[in-house]
Design a protein around this motif. Structure first.
Motif, PDB file in Angstrom:
ATOM      1  N   SER A   1      -9.226  -5.913   0.054  1.00  0.00           N
ATOM      2  CA  SER A   1      -8.867  -7.252   0.530  1.00  0.00           C
ATOM      3  C   SER A   1      -8.244  -8.081  -0.586  1.00  0.00           C
ATOM      4  O   SER A   1      -7.345  -8.894  -0.351  1.00  0.00           O
ATOM      5  N   GLY A   2      -8.702  -7.875  -1.824  1.00  0.00           N
ATOM      6  CA  GLY A   2      -8.080  -8.555  -2.956  1.00  0.00           C
ATOM      7  C   GLY A   2      -6.630  -8.141  -3.124  1.00  0.00           C
ATOM      8  O   GLY A   2      -5.746  -8.982  -3.340  1.00  0.00           O
ATOM      9  N   ALA A   3      -6.360  -6.836  -3.016  1.00  0.00           N
ATOM     10  CA  ALA A   3      -4.981  -6.350  -3.102  1.00  0.00           C
ATOM     11  C   ALA A   3      -4.137  -6.904  -1.964  1.00  0.00           C
ATOM     12  O   ALA A   3      -2.963  -7.246  -2.153  1.00  0.00           O
ATOM     13  N   LEU A   4      -4.729  -6.995  -0.788  1.00  0.00           N
ATOM     14  CA  LEU A   4      -4.014  -7.521   0.379  1.00  0.00           C
ATOM     15  C   LEU A   4      -3.550  -8.960   0.143  1.00  0.00           C
ATOM     16  O   LEU A   4      -2.392  -9.315   0.435  1.00  0.00           O
ATOM     17  N   VAL A   5      -4.430  -9.793  -0.378  1.00  0.00           N
ATOM     18  CA  VAL A   5      -4.060 -11.187  -0.640  1.00  0.00           C
ATOM     19  C   VAL A   5      -2.922 -11.258  -1.651  1.00  0.00           C
ATOM     20  O   VAL A   5      -1.961 -12.039  -1.485  1.00  0.00           O
ATOM     21  N   ALA A   6      -3.013 -10.456  -2.721  1.00  0.00           N
ATOM     22  CA  ALA A   6      -1.958 -10.462  -3.735  1.00  0.00           C
ATOM     23  C   ALA A   6      -0.618 -10.041  -3.125  1.00  0.00           C
ATOM     24  O   ALA A   6       0.432 -10.634  -3.434  1.00  0.00           O
ATOM     25  N   GLN A   7      -0.641  -9.045  -2.249  1.00  0.00           N
ATOM     26  CA  GLN A   7       0.598  -8.591  -1.619  1.00  0.00           C
ATOM     27  C   GLN A   7       1.202  -9.675  -0.730  1.00  0.00           C
ATOM     28  O   GLN A   7       2.426  -9.876  -0.721  1.00  0.00           O
ATOM     29  N   VAL A   8       0.360 -10.354   0.029  1.00  0.00           N
ATOM     30  CA  VAL A   8       0.845 -11.410   0.919  1.00  0.00           C
ATOM     31  C   VAL A   8       1.431 -12.566   0.107  1.00  0.00           C
ATOM     32  O   VAL A   8       2.506 -13.102   0.441  1.00  0.00           O
ATOM     33  N   VAL A   9       0.749 -12.972  -0.961  1.00  0.00           N
ATOM     34  CA  VAL A   9       1.245 -14.063  -1.805  1.00  0.00           C
ATOM     35  C   VAL A   9       2.593 -13.687  -2.422  1.00  0.00           C
ATOM     36  O   VAL A   9       3.530 -14.507  -2.465  1.00  0.00           O
ATOM     37  N   ASN A  10       2.717 -12.458  -2.890  1.00  0.00           N
ATOM     38  CA  ASN A  10       3.978 -12.010  -3.470  1.00  0.00           C
ATOM     39  C   ASN A  10       5.095 -11.989  -2.426  1.00  0.00           C
ATOM     40  O   ASN A  10       6.245 -12.338  -2.713  1.00  0.00           O
ATOM     41  N   LEU A  11       4.746 -11.562  -1.215  1.00  0.00           N
ATOM     42  CA  LEU A  11       5.739 -11.498  -0.142  1.00  0.00           C
ATOM     43  C   LEU A  11       6.248 -12.886   0.223  1.00  0.00           C
ATOM     44  O   LEU A  11       7.444 -13.079   0.483  1.00  0.00           O
ATOM     45  N   LEU A  12       5.365 -13.870   0.238  1.00  0.00           N
ATOM     46  CA  LEU A  12       5.751 -15.232   0.588  1.00  0.00           C
ATOM     47  C   LEU A  12       6.467 -15.954  -0.554  1.00  0.00           C
ATOM     48  O   LEU A  12       7.054 -17.021  -0.356  1.00  0.00           O
ATOM     49  N   GLY A  13       6.385 -15.388  -1.740  1.00  0.00           N
ATOM     50  CA  GLY A  13       7.094 -15.956  -2.874  1.00  0.00           C
ATOM     51  C   GLY A  13       6.420 -17.152  -3.509  1.00  0.00           C
ATOM     52  O   GLY A  13       7.055 -17.904  -4.262  1.00  0.00           O
ATOM     53  N   TRP A  14       5.154 -17.366  -3.231  1.00  0.00           N
ATOM     54  CA  TRP A  14       4.446 -18.512  -3.813  1.00  0.00           C
ATOM     55  C   TRP A  14       4.307 -18.356  -5.319  1.00  0.00           C
ATOM     56  O   TRP A  14       4.462 -19.301  -6.066  1.00  0.00           O
ATOM     57  N   ARG A  15       3.961 -17.153  -5.760  1.00  0.00           N
ATOM     58  CA  ARG A  15       3.890 -16.806  -7.164  1.00  0.00           C
ATOM     59  C   ARG A  15       3.771 -15.294  -7.264  1.00  0.00           C
ATOM     60  O   ARG A  15       3.613 -14.612  -6.252  1.00  0.00           O
ATOM     61  N   THR A  16       3.860 -14.748  -8.444  1.00  0.00           N
ATOM     62  CA  THR A  16       3.783 -13.308  -8.642  1.00  0.00           C
ATOM     63  C   THR A  16       2.385 -12.939  -9.140  1.00  0.00           C
ATOM     64  O   THR A  16       1.963 -13.371 -10.209  1.00  0.00           O
ATOM     65  N   LEU A  17       1.680 -12.161  -8.330  1.00  0.00           N
ATOM     66  CA  LEU A  17       0.321 -11.733  -8.666  1.00  0.00           C
ATOM     67  C   LEU A  17       0.276 -10.221  -8.828  1.00  0.00           C
ATOM     68  O   LEU A  17       1.020  -9.493  -8.160  1.00  0.00           O
ATOM     69  N   ASP A  18      -0.597  -9.756  -9.698  1.00  0.00           N
ATOM     70  CA  ASP A  18      -0.788  -8.324  -9.931  1.00  0.00           C
ATOM     71  C   ASP A  18      -1.854  -7.809  -8.970  1.00  0.00           C
ATOM     72  O   ASP A  18      -3.031  -8.152  -9.118  1.00  0.00           O
ATOM     73  N   PRO A  19      -1.501  -6.987  -7.972  1.00  0.00           N
ATOM     74  CA  PRO A  19      -2.506  -6.495  -7.018  1.00  0.00           C
ATOM     75  C   PRO A  19      -3.656  -5.759  -7.700  1.00  0.00           C
ATOM     76  O   PRO A  19      -4.803  -5.851  -7.251  1.00  0.00           O
TER      77      PRO A  19
END
Length: 460
Positions: free
Chosen positions: A372-390
Protein backbone atom coordinates in the motif's frame (compact mmCIF):
# COMPACT_ATOMS: atom_id res chain seq x y z
CA UNK A 1 1.79 -20.21 39.96
CA UNK A 2 5.03 -21.15 41.66
CA UNK A 3 5.82 -23.81 44.25
CA UNK A 4 8.60 -24.97 46.45
CA UNK A 5 10.71 -26.04 43.45
CA UNK A 6 10.85 -22.51 41.98
CA UNK A 7 13.03 -19.59 42.94
CA UNK A 8 10.91 -16.54 43.76
CA UNK A 9 13.13 -13.95 42.10
CA UNK A 10 12.22 -11.46 39.43
CA UNK A 11 14.17 -11.43 36.16
CA UNK A 12 16.49 -8.60 37.05
CA UNK A 13 17.13 -10.03 40.51
CA UNK A 14 17.93 -13.39 38.99
CA UNK A 15 20.27 -11.70 36.53
CA UNK A 16 22.20 -9.99 39.32
CA UNK A 17 22.62 -13.04 41.55
CA UNK A 18 23.25 -15.77 38.96
CA UNK A 19 26.60 -17.57 39.21
CA UNK A 20 29.11 -17.75 36.38
CA UNK A 21 28.90 -21.52 36.12
CA UNK A 22 25.12 -21.25 35.71
CA UNK A 23 25.54 -18.60 33.01
CA UNK A 24 27.95 -20.83 31.10
CA UNK A 25 25.64 -23.83 31.50
CA UNK A 26 22.64 -21.92 30.13
CA UNK A 27 24.70 -20.57 27.23
CA UNK A 28 25.76 -24.08 26.29
CA UNK A 29 22.20 -25.34 26.49
CA UNK A 30 20.95 -22.37 24.44
CA UNK A 31 23.61 -23.19 21.83
CA UNK A 32 22.45 -26.80 21.61
CA UNK A 33 18.79 -25.75 21.51
CA UNK A 34 19.47 -23.19 18.78
CA UNK A 35 21.07 -25.86 16.61
CA UNK A 36 17.98 -28.03 17.00
CA UNK A 37 15.59 -25.17 16.21
CA UNK A 38 17.70 -24.01 13.27
CA UNK A 39 17.81 -27.50 11.73
CA UNK A 40 14.08 -28.09 12.18
CA UNK A 41 12.95 -24.65 10.97
CA UNK A 42 15.41 -24.71 8.05
CA UNK A 43 14.03 -28.06 6.92
CA UNK A 44 10.49 -26.72 7.21
CA UNK A 45 11.38 -23.59 5.24
CA UNK A 46 13.01 -25.63 2.48
CA UNK A 47 10.07 -28.03 2.20
CA UNK A 48 7.49 -25.21 2.17
CA UNK A 49 9.36 -23.18 -0.45
CA UNK A 50 9.91 -26.18 -2.71
CA UNK A 51 6.28 -27.33 -2.56
CA UNK A 52 4.87 -23.80 -3.00
CA UNK A 53 7.24 -23.14 -5.90
CA UNK A 54 5.95 -26.18 -7.79
CA UNK A 55 2.31 -25.16 -7.33
CA UNK A 56 2.65 -21.42 -7.95
CA UNK A 57 5.14 -21.74 -10.81
CA UNK A 58 2.70 -24.01 -12.64
CA UNK A 59 -0.09 -21.49 -12.06
CA UNK A 60 1.99 -18.47 -13.12
CA UNK A 61 2.90 -20.19 -16.39
CA UNK A 62 -0.68 -19.50 -17.40
CA UNK A 63 -1.69 -22.80 -18.96
CA UNK A 64 -5.03 -24.36 -18.17
CA UNK A 65 -3.39 -27.45 -16.70
CA UNK A 66 -1.30 -25.30 -14.37
CA UNK A 67 -4.32 -23.42 -13.08
CA UNK A 68 -6.27 -26.65 -12.60
CA UNK A 69 -3.26 -28.04 -10.73
CA UNK A 70 -3.34 -24.96 -8.49
CA UNK A 71 -7.04 -25.44 -7.81
CA UNK A 72 -6.53 -29.13 -7.06
CA UNK A 73 -3.59 -28.45 -4.73
CA UNK A 74 -5.57 -25.85 -2.78
CA UNK A 75 -8.58 -28.15 -2.54
CA UNK A 76 -6.53 -31.09 -1.31
CA UNK A 77 -4.62 -28.85 1.10
CA UNK A 78 -7.87 -27.48 2.48
CA UNK A 79 -9.31 -30.97 2.89
CA UNK A 80 -6.24 -32.20 4.78
CA UNK A 81 -6.10 -29.08 6.97
CA UNK A 82 -9.81 -29.38 7.76
CA UNK A 83 -9.58 -33.08 8.57
CA UNK A 84 -6.53 -32.70 10.79
CA UNK A 85 -7.88 -29.65 12.64
CA UNK A 86 -10.89 -31.69 13.76
CA UNK A 87 -8.74 -34.41 15.31
CA UNK A 88 -7.84 -34.33 19.02
CA UNK A 89 -4.50 -32.62 19.50
CA UNK A 90 -4.44 -30.99 16.06
CA UNK A 91 -6.87 -28.10 16.56
CA UNK A 92 -4.24 -25.99 18.36
CA UNK A 93 -1.87 -26.52 15.41
CA UNK A 94 -4.21 -24.67 13.03
CA UNK A 95 -4.20 -20.94 12.49
CA UNK A 96 -1.52 -18.33 13.04
CA UNK A 97 0.24 -19.83 16.06
CA UNK A 98 1.48 -16.64 17.75
CA UNK A 99 -1.44 -16.44 20.17
CA UNK A 100 -0.80 -19.96 21.47
CA UNK A 101 2.93 -19.25 21.68
CA UNK A 102 2.31 -16.28 23.94
CA UNK A 103 -0.14 -18.21 26.10
CA UNK A 104 2.35 -21.05 26.51
CA UNK A 105 5.09 -18.60 27.41
CA UNK A 106 3.22 -16.67 30.08
CA UNK A 107 1.30 -19.60 31.62
CA UNK A 108 4.05 -22.13 31.86
CA UNK A 109 3.38 -24.20 34.99
CA UNK A 110 0.37 -25.23 37.03
CA UNK A 111 0.25 -26.86 40.45
CA UNK A 112 -0.34 -30.59 40.72
CA UNK A 113 -0.03 -31.28 44.43
CA UNK A 114 3.60 -30.99 45.43
CA UNK A 115 4.83 -31.57 41.89
CA UNK A 116 4.35 -28.64 39.47
CA UNK A 117 3.95 -29.79 35.88
CA UNK A 118 4.03 -27.94 32.53
CA UNK A 119 0.71 -26.44 31.49
CA UNK A 120 0.37 -28.46 28.29
CA UNK A 121 -2.42 -30.87 27.53
CA UNK A 122 -0.10 -32.79 25.22
CA UNK A 123 3.68 -33.13 24.79
CA UNK A 124 5.37 -30.00 23.43
CA UNK A 125 7.35 -31.95 20.83
CA UNK A 126 4.08 -33.32 19.42
CA UNK A 127 2.71 -29.79 19.06
CA UNK A 128 5.86 -28.68 17.21
CA UNK A 129 5.70 -31.60 14.77
CA UNK A 130 1.97 -31.17 14.19
CA UNK A 131 2.37 -27.45 13.57
CA UNK A 132 5.20 -28.07 11.13
CA UNK A 133 3.25 -30.71 9.19
CA UNK A 134 0.11 -28.61 8.98
CA UNK A 135 2.16 -25.59 7.90
CA UNK A 136 3.77 -27.62 5.13
CA UNK A 137 0.35 -28.78 3.93
CA UNK A 138 -1.06 -25.24 4.08
CA UNK A 139 1.70 -23.11 2.57
CA UNK A 140 2.96 -25.92 0.37
CA UNK A 141 -0.43 -26.16 -1.34
CA UNK A 142 -0.27 -22.48 -2.26
CA UNK A 143 -2.39 -20.97 0.51
CA UNK A 144 -1.69 -17.30 1.23
CA UNK A 145 0.08 -16.56 4.50
CA UNK A 146 3.39 -16.25 6.30
CA UNK A 147 5.82 -18.84 7.64
CA UNK A 148 7.28 -16.77 10.49
CA UNK A 149 4.38 -16.99 12.97
CA UNK A 150 3.94 -20.79 12.55
CA UNK A 151 7.72 -21.10 12.84
CA UNK A 152 7.60 -19.30 16.17
CA UNK A 153 5.14 -21.84 17.61
CA UNK A 154 7.24 -24.70 16.26
CA UNK A 155 10.30 -23.23 17.99
CA UNK A 156 8.43 -22.67 21.26
CA UNK A 157 7.27 -26.29 21.26
CA UNK A 158 10.78 -27.55 20.57
CA UNK A 159 12.18 -25.31 23.31
CA UNK A 160 9.65 -26.44 25.90
CA UNK A 161 10.21 -30.08 25.00
CA UNK A 162 13.96 -29.55 25.17
CA UNK A 163 13.66 -28.03 28.65
CA UNK A 164 11.55 -30.95 29.77
CA UNK A 165 14.06 -33.49 28.46
CA UNK A 166 16.82 -31.61 30.26
CA UNK A 167 14.68 -31.74 33.43
CA UNK A 168 14.62 -27.96 33.84
CA UNK A 169 12.74 -27.16 37.06
CA UNK A 170 13.21 -23.40 37.11
CA UNK A 171 10.39 -21.51 35.46
CA UNK A 172 12.76 -18.59 34.87
CA UNK A 173 15.16 -20.87 33.01
CA UNK A 174 12.40 -22.54 31.01
CA UNK A 175 11.25 -19.15 29.74
CA UNK A 176 14.82 -18.31 28.82
CA UNK A 177 14.90 -21.34 26.50
CA UNK A 178 11.49 -20.50 25.08
CA UNK A 179 12.59 -16.95 24.25
CA UNK A 180 15.91 -18.12 22.80
CA UNK A 181 14.10 -20.67 20.65
CA UNK A 182 11.73 -18.03 19.29
CA UNK A 183 14.67 -15.75 18.46
CA UNK A 184 16.49 -18.62 16.77
CA UNK A 185 13.49 -19.40 14.56
CA UNK A 186 12.98 -15.78 13.50
CA UNK A 187 16.70 -15.32 12.81
CA UNK A 188 16.68 -18.49 10.72
CA UNK A 189 13.78 -17.24 8.60
CA UNK A 190 14.72 -13.56 8.31
CA UNK A 191 18.51 -13.69 8.47
CA UNK A 192 18.44 -10.79 10.94
CA UNK A 193 19.74 -11.86 14.38
CA UNK A 194 19.37 -8.53 16.20
CA UNK A 195 15.84 -8.00 14.87
CA UNK A 196 14.94 -11.56 15.85
CA UNK A 197 16.12 -11.13 19.45
CA UNK A 198 14.40 -7.76 19.85
CA UNK A 199 11.21 -9.10 18.27
CA UNK A 200 11.11 -12.13 20.57
CA UNK A 201 11.59 -9.96 23.66
CA UNK A 202 9.14 -7.23 22.66
CA UNK A 203 6.39 -9.55 21.49
CA UNK A 204 6.27 -11.52 24.75
CA UNK A 205 6.94 -8.69 27.20
CA UNK A 206 5.10 -5.86 25.46
CA UNK A 207 6.39 -2.54 26.68
CA UNK A 208 9.56 -3.57 28.50
CA UNK A 209 12.83 -5.32 27.84
CA UNK A 210 14.22 -8.03 30.15
CA UNK A 211 17.89 -7.60 29.36
CA UNK A 212 19.15 -10.90 30.73
CA UNK A 213 16.71 -12.82 28.55
CA UNK A 214 17.52 -10.50 25.65
CA UNK A 215 21.20 -11.44 25.99
CA UNK A 216 20.42 -15.15 25.58
CA UNK A 217 18.05 -14.33 22.67
CA UNK A 218 20.87 -12.40 20.98
CA UNK A 219 23.18 -15.36 21.48
CA UNK A 220 20.62 -17.69 19.88
CA UNK A 221 20.02 -15.27 17.00
CA UNK A 222 23.70 -14.98 16.14
CA UNK A 223 24.18 -18.76 16.23
CA UNK A 224 21.22 -19.28 13.90
CA UNK A 225 22.56 -16.56 11.60
CA UNK A 226 26.00 -18.18 11.55
CA UNK A 227 24.50 -21.58 10.77
CA UNK A 228 22.50 -20.04 7.92
CA UNK A 229 25.65 -18.54 6.42
CA UNK A 230 27.68 -21.70 6.93
CA UNK A 231 25.26 -24.09 5.26
CA UNK A 232 23.29 -21.82 2.88
CA UNK A 233 25.64 -18.96 2.23
CA UNK A 234 24.51 -15.41 2.84
CA UNK A 235 21.05 -15.07 1.29
CA UNK A 236 19.49 -11.67 2.13
CA UNK A 237 15.77 -11.60 2.75
CA UNK A 238 15.49 -8.68 0.33
CA UNK A 239 18.14 -7.07 -1.85
CA UNK A 240 17.03 -3.49 -1.36
CA UNK A 241 18.04 -0.76 -3.83
CA UNK A 242 20.46 1.97 -2.83
CA UNK A 243 18.98 5.13 -1.34
CA UNK A 244 20.45 8.44 -0.26
CA UNK A 245 20.65 8.85 3.53
CA UNK A 246 19.48 12.44 3.17
CA UNK A 247 15.76 13.24 3.28
CA UNK A 248 13.82 16.43 2.84
CA UNK A 249 11.25 17.64 5.33
CA UNK A 250 8.56 16.81 2.79
CA UNK A 251 9.71 13.19 2.62
CA UNK A 252 9.63 12.84 6.41
CA UNK A 253 6.12 14.23 6.48
CA UNK A 254 5.02 12.07 3.54
CA UNK A 255 6.21 8.75 4.99
CA UNK A 256 4.59 9.50 8.34
CA UNK A 257 1.28 10.51 6.80
CA UNK A 258 1.20 7.50 4.48
CA UNK A 259 2.08 5.13 7.31
CA UNK A 260 -0.69 6.46 9.57
CA UNK A 261 -3.42 6.99 6.99
CA UNK A 262 -2.84 4.10 4.57
CA UNK A 263 -0.47 1.31 5.62
CA UNK A 264 -1.56 1.08 9.25
CA UNK A 265 -5.35 1.21 8.69
CA UNK A 266 -5.03 -1.36 5.93
CA UNK A 267 -3.01 -3.76 8.10
CA UNK A 268 -5.39 -3.36 11.04
CA UNK A 269 -8.44 -3.62 8.79
CA UNK A 270 -7.08 -6.90 7.46
CA UNK A 271 -7.64 -8.42 10.90
CA UNK A 272 -11.28 -7.35 10.74
CA UNK A 273 -11.74 -9.09 7.39
CA UNK A 274 -10.33 -12.25 8.94
CA UNK A 275 -12.87 -12.04 11.78
CA UNK A 276 -15.79 -11.72 9.35
CA UNK A 277 -14.67 -14.64 7.20
CA UNK A 278 -14.22 -16.77 10.28
CA UNK A 279 -17.93 -16.26 10.96
CA UNK A 280 -18.67 -17.45 7.43
CA UNK A 281 -16.44 -20.47 8.04
CA UNK A 282 -18.44 -21.40 11.12
CA UNK A 283 -21.68 -21.35 9.13
CA UNK A 284 -20.21 -23.64 6.46
CA UNK A 285 -19.23 -26.22 9.07
CA UNK A 286 -17.06 -29.14 7.97
CA UNK A 287 -17.06 -28.08 4.31
CA UNK A 288 -15.46 -24.72 5.09
CA UNK A 289 -11.76 -25.66 4.65
CA UNK A 290 -12.24 -27.07 1.15
CA UNK A 291 -14.74 -24.46 -0.05
CA UNK A 292 -12.76 -21.48 1.24
CA UNK A 293 -9.49 -22.86 -0.16
CA UNK A 294 -11.11 -23.39 -3.57
CA UNK A 295 -12.55 -19.88 -3.37
CA UNK A 296 -9.05 -18.45 -2.91
CA UNK A 297 -7.89 -20.43 -5.94
CA UNK A 298 -10.78 -19.20 -8.06
CA UNK A 299 -9.97 -15.60 -7.13
CA UNK A 300 -6.36 -16.10 -8.22
CA UNK A 301 -7.48 -17.71 -11.50
CA UNK A 302 -9.97 -14.91 -12.18
CA UNK A 303 -7.26 -12.29 -11.67
CA UNK A 304 -4.94 -14.22 -13.97
CA UNK A 305 -7.42 -14.52 -16.82
CA UNK A 306 -9.20 -11.22 -16.32
CA UNK A 307 -6.36 -8.82 -15.47
CA UNK A 308 -3.16 -10.74 -16.11
CA UNK A 309 -2.10 -10.69 -12.44
CA UNK A 310 0.06 -13.72 -11.63
CA UNK A 311 -1.42 -16.04 -8.95
CA UNK A 312 1.81 -15.87 -6.95
CA UNK A 313 1.09 -12.20 -6.20
CA UNK A 314 -2.07 -13.03 -4.21
CA UNK A 315 -1.18 -16.54 -2.99
CA UNK A 316 1.84 -17.96 -1.20
CA UNK A 317 4.12 -15.93 1.04
CA UNK A 318 4.56 -12.88 -1.18
CA UNK A 319 8.33 -12.46 -0.90
CA UNK A 320 8.85 -12.18 -4.67
CA UNK A 321 6.16 -9.50 -4.88
CA UNK A 322 7.82 -7.35 -2.22
CA UNK A 323 11.16 -7.79 -4.00
CA UNK A 324 9.53 -6.67 -7.25
CA UNK A 325 8.04 -3.58 -5.61
CA UNK A 326 11.40 -2.66 -4.10
CA UNK A 327 13.16 -2.83 -7.46
CA UNK A 328 10.35 -1.33 -9.54
CA UNK A 329 9.58 -4.25 -11.83
CA UNK A 330 7.59 -3.36 -14.92
CA UNK A 331 4.74 -5.67 -13.96
CA UNK A 332 4.34 -3.98 -10.57
CA UNK A 333 4.96 -0.45 -11.78
CA UNK A 334 1.29 0.13 -12.64
CA UNK A 335 -0.77 1.52 -9.78
CA UNK A 336 -3.98 -0.36 -10.51
CA UNK A 337 -2.14 -3.69 -10.64
CA UNK A 338 -0.71 -3.03 -7.16
CA UNK A 339 -4.18 -2.02 -5.93
CA UNK A 340 -5.65 -5.29 -7.21
CA UNK A 341 -2.84 -7.25 -5.56
CA UNK A 342 -3.47 -5.54 -2.22
CA UNK A 343 -7.19 -6.30 -2.30
CA UNK A 344 -6.63 -9.84 -3.56
CA UNK A 345 -4.04 -10.57 -0.89
CA UNK A 346 -6.39 -9.41 1.86
CA UNK A 347 -9.14 -11.76 0.71
CA UNK A 348 -7.00 -14.83 -0.08
CA UNK A 349 -5.11 -14.64 3.22
CA UNK A 350 -8.32 -14.19 5.20
CA UNK A 351 -9.77 -17.19 3.36
CA UNK A 352 -6.68 -19.28 4.23
CA UNK A 353 -6.90 -18.39 7.91
CA UNK A 354 -10.65 -19.07 7.96
CA UNK A 355 -10.06 -22.41 6.23
CA UNK A 356 -8.08 -23.55 9.32
CA UNK A 357 -4.79 -23.50 7.47
CA UNK A 358 -1.61 -23.10 9.47
CA UNK A 359 -0.56 -19.74 8.04
CA UNK A 360 0.76 -16.63 9.75
CA UNK A 361 -0.95 -13.23 9.61
CA UNK A 362 2.11 -11.22 10.65
CA UNK A 363 3.96 -11.29 7.32
CA UNK A 364 0.80 -10.69 5.23
CA UNK A 365 0.13 -7.61 7.37
CA UNK A 366 3.63 -6.35 6.60
CA UNK A 367 3.11 -7.24 2.93
CA UNK A 368 -0.05 -5.15 2.83
CA UNK A 369 1.66 -2.22 4.56
CA UNK A 370 4.55 -2.29 2.10
CA UNK A 371 2.40 -2.76 -1.02
CA UNK A 372 0.00 0.00 0.00
CA UNK A 373 2.95 2.33 0.62
CA UNK A 374 4.25 1.64 -2.89
CA UNK A 375 0.75 2.20 -4.27
CA UNK A 376 0.51 5.67 -2.74
CA UNK A 377 3.94 6.63 -4.09
CA UNK A 378 2.94 5.47 -7.58
CA UNK A 379 -0.32 7.43 -7.51
CA UNK A 380 1.42 10.61 -6.29
CA UNK A 381 4.04 10.29 -9.02
CA UNK A 382 1.35 9.71 -11.65
CA UNK A 383 -0.54 12.84 -10.59
CA UNK A 384 2.65 14.87 -10.68
CA UNK A 385 2.31 16.31 -7.18
CA UNK A 386 5.92 15.41 -6.39
CA UNK A 387 8.42 12.64 -7.08
CA UNK A 388 8.46 9.88 -4.47
CA UNK A 389 10.59 6.74 -4.28
CA UNK A 390 8.22 3.72 -4.08
CA UNK A 391 10.96 1.61 -2.45
CA UNK A 392 11.12 4.02 0.48
CA UNK A 393 7.40 3.72 1.05
CA UNK A 394 7.56 -0.08 0.80
CA UNK A 395 10.12 -0.16 3.61
CA UNK A 396 8.28 2.35 5.79
CA UNK A 397 4.97 0.55 5.18
CA UNK A 398 6.47 -2.76 6.27
CA UNK A 399 7.89 -1.32 9.49
CA UNK A 400 4.83 0.75 10.43
CA UNK A 401 2.40 -2.12 9.84
CA UNK A 402 4.57 -4.38 12.02
CA UNK A 403 4.34 -1.80 14.79
CA UNK A 404 0.60 -1.32 14.35
CA UNK A 405 -0.22 -5.02 14.38
CA UNK A 406 2.15 -6.34 17.06
CA UNK A 407 3.47 -3.25 18.85
CA UNK A 408 7.21 -3.92 18.43
CA UNK A 409 8.78 -0.57 17.44
CA UNK A 410 12.38 -1.50 18.27
CA UNK A 411 12.14 -4.73 16.27
CA UNK A 412 10.60 -2.86 13.33
CA UNK A 413 13.45 -0.35 13.25
CA UNK A 414 16.06 -3.08 13.70
CA UNK A 415 14.53 -5.03 10.81
CA UNK A 416 14.82 -2.02 8.52
CA UNK A 417 18.45 -1.41 9.49
CA UNK A 418 19.50 -5.06 9.16
CA UNK A 419 17.52 -6.04 6.07
CA UNK A 420 17.13 -2.84 4.04
CA UNK A 421 20.12 -0.81 5.19
CA UNK A 422 20.81 2.19 7.40
CA UNK A 423 19.89 4.67 4.65
CA UNK A 424 16.23 3.77 5.21
CA UNK A 425 16.58 4.14 8.97
CA UNK A 426 15.59 7.77 9.73
CA UNK A 427 12.14 7.76 8.06
CA UNK A 428 11.41 4.26 9.39
CA UNK A 429 12.33 5.37 12.92
CA UNK A 430 10.02 8.37 12.66
CA UNK A 431 7.10 6.43 11.19
CA UNK A 432 7.49 3.53 13.64
CA UNK A 433 7.62 5.82 16.66
CA UNK A 434 4.57 7.80 15.65
CA UNK A 435 2.71 4.62 14.73
CA UNK A 436 3.42 3.09 18.13
CA UNK A 437 2.03 6.12 19.95
CA UNK A 438 -1.11 6.21 17.82
CA UNK A 439 -1.80 2.45 17.96
CA UNK A 440 -0.71 1.88 21.56
CA UNK A 441 -3.94 0.13 22.54
CA UNK A 442 -4.15 -2.07 19.45
CA UNK A 443 -2.89 -5.66 19.55
CA UNK A 444 -3.47 -8.47 17.08
CA UNK A 445 -2.62 -11.02 19.78
CA UNK A 446 -4.71 -10.80 22.94
CA UNK A 447 -2.18 -12.84 24.93
CA UNK A 448 0.59 -10.31 24.35
CA UNK A 449 1.59 -8.88 27.71
CA UNK A 450 1.49 -5.11 28.22
CA UNK A 451 2.53 -4.25 31.74
CA UNK A 452 0.97 -1.13 33.32
CA UNK A 453 4.01 -0.98 35.61
CA UNK A 454 7.38 -1.44 33.89
CA UNK A 455 8.96 -2.23 37.27
CA UNK A 456 6.50 -4.98 38.14
CA UNK A 457 8.12 -8.24 39.14
CA UNK A 458 8.28 -11.02 36.59
CA UNK A 459 8.34 -14.23 38.59
CA UNK A 460 9.91 -16.75 36.26
Amino acid sequence: MGGKHFEKLDDEGKALTDSWDNVVRIMLLVTFLTMIVWAFVSALRWAVHEAAHVVLHAADAGGGKGLLFLLGALGVGGAIAGALSRRPGWKEAAGDGMELTLENYHITYEEDGDDPRPRYERPAFALAFRKALLTLVSLGSGASGGLEAPGVLVAEGLSSGFARVMRIRSEYELRTYQLAGIAAAVATLLGAPFSAAIFATEVVYGDRIIYRKLAYALWAGVIAYALNNRFRGFVPLFASPAHSPEYSLGEYVAVTVVALTVSVPLAVGFAQVVKQLRKVSQRLGGYAPVLLSLCAGLIAIALKYGLGVAPSHVLGMGEATIAGLLHGSNELGVWWVVAIIVLGKIVTTALAVSARHSVGMLIPSMFLGGASGALVAQVVNLLGWRTLDPALFVVVGISSSLVAVVGVPLAAVALVLEVFGKAFGPPAILASGVTYLVTLRLRLYAAQRVSPNPLADETG
